[in-house]
Design an enzyme around this catalytic site. Sequence first.
Site, mmCIF file in Angstrom:
data_model
loop_
_atom_site.group_PDB
_atom_site.id
_atom_site.type_symbol
_atom_site.label_atom_id
_atom_site.label_comp_id
_atom_site.label_asym_id
_atom_site.label_seq_id
_atom_site.Cartn_x
_atom_site.Cartn_y
_atom_site.Cartn_z
ATOM 1 C CB THR A 220 -3.433 -19.540 6.214
ATOM 2 O OG1 THR A 220 -4.286 -18.912 7.188
ATOM 3 C CG2 THR A 220 -2.582 -20.587 6.895
ATOM 4 N N GLY B 129 -17.850 -6.295 -9.775
ATOM 5 C CA GLY B 129 -17.055 -5.718 -8.690
ATOM 6 C C GLY B 129 -16.161 -4.602 -9.196
ATOM 7 C CG MET C 130 -7.789 -8.745 2.815
ATOM 8 S SD MET C 130 -8.868 -9.976 2.099
ATOM 9 C CE MET C 130 -9.418 -10.848 3.561
ATOM 10 C CG HIS D 93 11.436 21.724 -12.958
ATOM 11 N ND1 HIS D 93 10.061 21.678 -13.010
ATOM 12 C CD2 HIS D 93 11.847 22.320 -14.104
ATOM 13 C CE1 HIS D 93 9.655 22.239 -14.143
ATOM 14 N NE2 HIS D 93 10.723 22.633 -14.831
HETATM 15 P P1 FAD Z 1 -1.220 -15.110 0.885
HETATM 16 O O1 FAD Z 1 -0.388 -14.369 -0.051
HETATM 17 O O2 FAD Z 1 -2.589 -15.480 0.472
HETATM 18 O O3 FAD Z 1 -0.407 -16.407 1.262
HETATM 19 C C1 FAD Z 1 -0.910 -17.398 2.070
HETATM 20 C C2 FAD Z 1 -0.153 -18.685 1.813
HETATM 21 O O4 FAD Z 1 -0.489 -19.631 2.815
HETATM 22 C C3 FAD Z 1 -0.498 -19.331 0.489
HETATM 23 O O5 FAD Z 1 0.676 -19.575 -0.248
HETATM 24 C C4 FAD Z 1 -1.182 -20.631 0.876
HETATM 25 O O6 FAD Z 1 -0.930 -21.697 -0.027
HETATM 26 C C5 FAD Z 1 -0.549 -20.906 2.225
HETATM 27 N N1 FAD Z 1 -1.358 -21.761 3.108
HETATM 28 C C6 FAD Z 1 -2.655 -21.581 3.465
HETATM 29 N N2 FAD Z 1 -3.033 -22.538 4.333
HETATM 30 C C7 FAD Z 1 -1.954 -23.334 4.513
HETATM 31 C C8 FAD Z 1 -1.726 -24.483 5.303
HETATM 32 N N3 FAD Z 1 -2.651 -24.998 6.110
HETATM 33 N N4 FAD Z 1 -0.511 -25.064 5.257
HETATM 34 C C9 FAD Z 1 0.471 -24.540 4.464
HETATM 35 N N5 FAD Z 1 0.307 -23.452 3.703
HETATM 36 C C10 FAD Z 1 -0.899 -22.848 3.735
HETATM 37 N N6 FAD Z 1 -1.888 -6.545 -2.742
HETATM 38 C C11 FAD Z 1 -1.071 -5.481 -2.823
HETATM 39 O O7 FAD Z 1 -0.581 -4.995 -1.802
HETATM 40 N N7 FAD Z 1 -0.774 -4.917 -4.039
HETATM 41 C C12 FAD Z 1 -1.293 -5.395 -5.193
HETATM 42 O O8 FAD Z 1 -1.016 -4.871 -6.263
HETATM 43 C C13 FAD Z 1 -2.163 -6.503 -5.127
HETATM 44 N N8 FAD Z 1 -2.693 -7.025 -6.252
HETATM 45 C C14 FAD Z 1 -3.468 -8.133 -6.174
HETATM 46 C C15 FAD Z 1 -3.993 -8.660 -7.343
HETATM 47 C C16 FAD Z 1 -4.770 -9.795 -7.304
HETATM 48 C C17 FAD Z 1 -5.322 -10.365 -8.579
HETATM 49 C C18 FAD Z 1 -5.027 -10.436 -6.051
HETATM 50 C C19 FAD Z 1 -5.842 -11.687 -5.991
HETATM 51 C C20 FAD Z 1 -4.512 -9.905 -4.874
HETATM 52 C C21 FAD Z 1 -3.739 -8.754 -4.917
HETATM 53 N N9 FAD Z 1 -3.210 -8.185 -3.769
HETATM 54 C C22 FAD Z 1 -2.422 -7.072 -3.855
HETATM 55 C C23 FAD Z 1 -3.476 -8.744 -2.439
HETATM 56 C C24 FAD Z 1 -2.276 -9.563 -1.952
HETATM 57 O O9 FAD Z 1 -2.006 -10.581 -2.876
HETATM 58 C C25 FAD Z 1 -2.578 -10.138 -0.588
HETATM 59 O O10 FAD Z 1 -2.944 -9.087 0.290
HETATM 60 C C26 FAD Z 1 -1.363 -10.856 -0.020
HETATM 61 O O11 FAD Z 1 -0.952 -11.901 -0.861
HETATM 62 C C27 FAD Z 1 -1.668 -11.411 1.365
HETATM 63 O O12 FAD Z 1 -0.527 -12.000 1.864
HETATM 64 P P2 FAD Z 1 -0.592 -13.152 2.960
HETATM 65 O O13 FAD Z 1 0.818 -13.539 3.192
HETATM 66 O O14 FAD Z 1 -1.416 -12.717 4.099
HETATM 67 O O15 FAD Z 1 -1.394 -14.361 2.266
#
Ligand code: FAD
Length: 466
Positions: free
Chosen positions: A145, A182, A319, A445
Amino acid sequence: MADDRYDLVIIGSGPAGYTGAIRAGQLGLKVACVEKDVPLGGTCLNVGCIPSKTLLDSSELYLQARTHMAAHGIRAEGVSLDLPTMMARKDKVVRGLTQGIAGLFKKYKVTRIAGKARIASATKVVVQGEDGEQTLETARVMIATGSEPTPLPKLPFDGERVLGSTEALSLPSVPKRLLVVGGGAIGLELGSVWRRLGAEVTVVEFLDRIVPWADGGMGKALQRALTKQGMTFRLETSASAVERTADGVRVTLAGKTETTQIDADVVLVAIGRRPYADGLGARELGVAFDDRGRITVNGRFETSVPGVFAVGDVIAGPMLAHKGEEEAVAAVEGMAGHPVHVDYDVIPNVVYTWPELASVGITEEDARGRGVAINVGTFPFTANARARCMDETEGSAKVIADAKTDRVLGVHILGPRASDMIAEAVVAMTFGASAEDIARTVHAHPTLPEAVREAALGVAKRTLNI
Ligand code: FAD
């Protein structure tokens, strides 16, 4: 009433969730992926990695056209910004990739379920969708999530003037003055986008350095590069209050010795992200969390409740999208009887500014802190032929090797396309390479990665081209 029965129900379709779902499909598991938002892809595809990199690429091109191309003998007069088109392109890139996941789900027979999931028991997931509630029966549940932006209590998000990263990716016009709270990757990347497009950008950082996790020398060099590009930094300073003015906000900045105020059109609060598990029912079920709100897991990514797994931003660790993907693949393979392993020592970290800062492994400071004797080789891009062809000579590559064994412990690159160059270091470290292994590997190169090879040669004090 139970509607369906699965081997695995994954909650969340971000990089961790969708990658886990695809792998489960490949392994022949009957898998469903539940997503509460309309597009698939989570933070990364919709409001994270992809839109930010799209805007970084577009804004870099704009800057190149305005200021750098003349040095190559290309005169581009009347270059102007069409922000709506730039934003529309970003949205199109995002749409294409999220639709791509839907296609992959079809290909690998992943059932997509729209709605918000709540774990009723280790074998039952209740999904609240537009058409009502459905209950999924499953042998296992995997929580993916993700995370959400951490608010700053003294500067609460208002969606208009005090913004999180999501809103800062879609501003309707270029702010005249942008205050970024930040100095981490997200703040510097989005600050760079708006700086390149014309905003005056001030970055406020509570610590005495930006990108505090990075190699100290590289972090300082990045700050110098961004300062040259016109960004202003206020270190050891915290944003302690905000008030609305006629045309923006006035933010109180508490420094070490004095308190000042700064006016801005908008403030981006980018102080980090926190795990998201709202309404999931995990706590009620007895899933254990640590004191930072992260779900705790064992080596197989199983939570304190047998049969319930968790991966990605919602558990400990950096993250990052690729970290979550790796965990999800390992966790799902474990469910299918395969070994489970993620090598957390070789997870690359990139700040996509220009120059980019990419790192893997330990820093010189880490080595000193751990009492590890190291040899360090560095090589500046001013001495790299390709960087000179490109006129992109800012930064350097650094290889840190164990003084006794020569094994590479860390690689840090500040330079053009460092994000692509770091892959070589990750492969080398994954295979336990020595600095000499990289140094004796033939590199084409003239290419940018030759700087990494030269830095590896530098570990034994035998760089060739400087
Ligand atoms: P998420 O991508 O957050 O996905 C979680 C999903 O779960 C969401 O779609 C949400 O809607 C869904 N969800 C939550 N609760 C429920 C529920 N109860 N029922 C159904 N669905 C639910 N990381 C990199 O590696 N490289 C980058 O360049 C990078 N750039 C970034 C730039 C920005 C501006 C931001 C904000 C983040 C960036 N990140 C980057 C971080 C990266 O986006 C996260 O580490 C990554 O998306 C995490 O993946 P995840 O699958 O754990 O969670």
